[in-house]
Design a protein around this motif. Structure first.
Motif, short mmCIF file in Angstrom:
data_model
loop_
_atom_site.label_atom_id
_atom_site.label_comp_id
_atom_site.label_asym_id
_atom_site.label_seq_id
_atom_site.Cartn_x
_atom_site.Cartn_y
_atom_site.Cartn_z
N ALA A 14 0.84 -1.19 0.00
CA ALA A 14 0.00 0.00 0.00
C ALA A 14 0.88 1.25 0.00
O ALA A 14 1.89 1.31 0.71
CB ALA A 14 -0.92 0.00 1.21
N GLY A 15 0.48 2.21 -0.82
CA GLY A 15 1.27 3.42 -0.98
C GLY A 15 2.26 3.37 -2.11
O GLY A 15 2.83 4.40 -2.49
N SER A 17 3.62 2.11 -6.15
CA SER A 17 3.24 2.48 -7.51
C SER A 17 3.47 1.32 -8.48
O SER A 17 4.36 0.47 -8.25
CB SER A 17 4.07 3.68 -7.98
N ARG A 66 -4.68 9.93 -8.34
CA ARG A 66 -3.69 8.87 -8.05
C ARG A 66 -3.23 8.16 -9.31
O ARG A 66 -2.08 7.73 -9.39
CB ARG A 66 -4.30 7.83 -7.09
N ASN A 83 -0.32 5.43 -8.71
CA ASN A 83 0.42 5.84 -7.51
C ASN A 83 -0.47 5.75 -6.28
O ASN A 83 -1.69 5.66 -6.39
CB ASN A 83 0.94 7.27 -7.68
N SER A 84 0.15 5.79 -5.12
CA SER A 84 -0.59 5.75 -3.85
C SER A 84 -1.61 4.61 -3.85
O SER A 84 -2.78 4.80 -3.49
CB SER A 84 -1.30 7.10 -3.60
N LYS A 86 -3.86 1.42 -3.05
CA LYS A 86 -4.58 0.98 -1.86
C LYS A 86 -4.98 -0.48 -2.03
O LYS A 86 -5.12 -0.96 -3.17
CB LYS A 86 -5.83 1.83 -1.68
#
Length: 126
Positions: A14-15, A17, A66, A83-84, A86
């Motif tokens: 998580a977080g 890319s 994102r 990106n980012s 989840k």
């Protein structure tokens, strides 16, 4: 023969890319919109993003800010930079197109697309 081949999936925390690629062949790539769908286990397919033949991007609300979609008409490839990430982004991601769509009207409706790639798995761990 129209072909769409996805690559770039994988496992990420998580977080993190990932960048997905969709390599297209068998049609005049520049003339058509390309969209990305995803499907998680037990859930319906959902449209994630779309890019028109002119390069105008569209996004599902939950990925806006994102994810970034882009296209390289010299390489006949569409990219989805994610990106980012989840855990809820975990799914099989597929690129799609239709031989009558140059734009992205209501891009989240799956039945309007004629051609689908085989998909690439994205897994986001918490």
């Amino acid at each position: 023969e129209v072909q769409l081949v996805e690559s770039g999936g994988g496992v990420v925390q998580a977080g993190g890319s990932l960048r997905l690629s969709c390599a297209a062949s068998g049609f005049t790539f520049d003339d058509y919109a390309i969209a990305w769908f995803r499907q998680a286990p037990g859930k319906e397919r959902e449209g994630v993003s779309c890019i028109s033949s002119g390069g105008v991007p569209y996004y599902k609300d939950s990925v806006e800010g994102r994810f970034t979609i882009s296209r390289d008409n010299t390489e006949n490839t569409v990219y989805l930079q994610m990106n980012s990430l989840k855990p809820e982004d975990t799914a099989v991601y597929s690129c799609v197109t239709a031989m009558y769509l140059s734009s992205c009207p209501r891009f989240g409706i799956p039945f309007q697309y004629d051609y689908w790639g085989q998909g690439t798995q994205v897994t986001v761990s918490s």
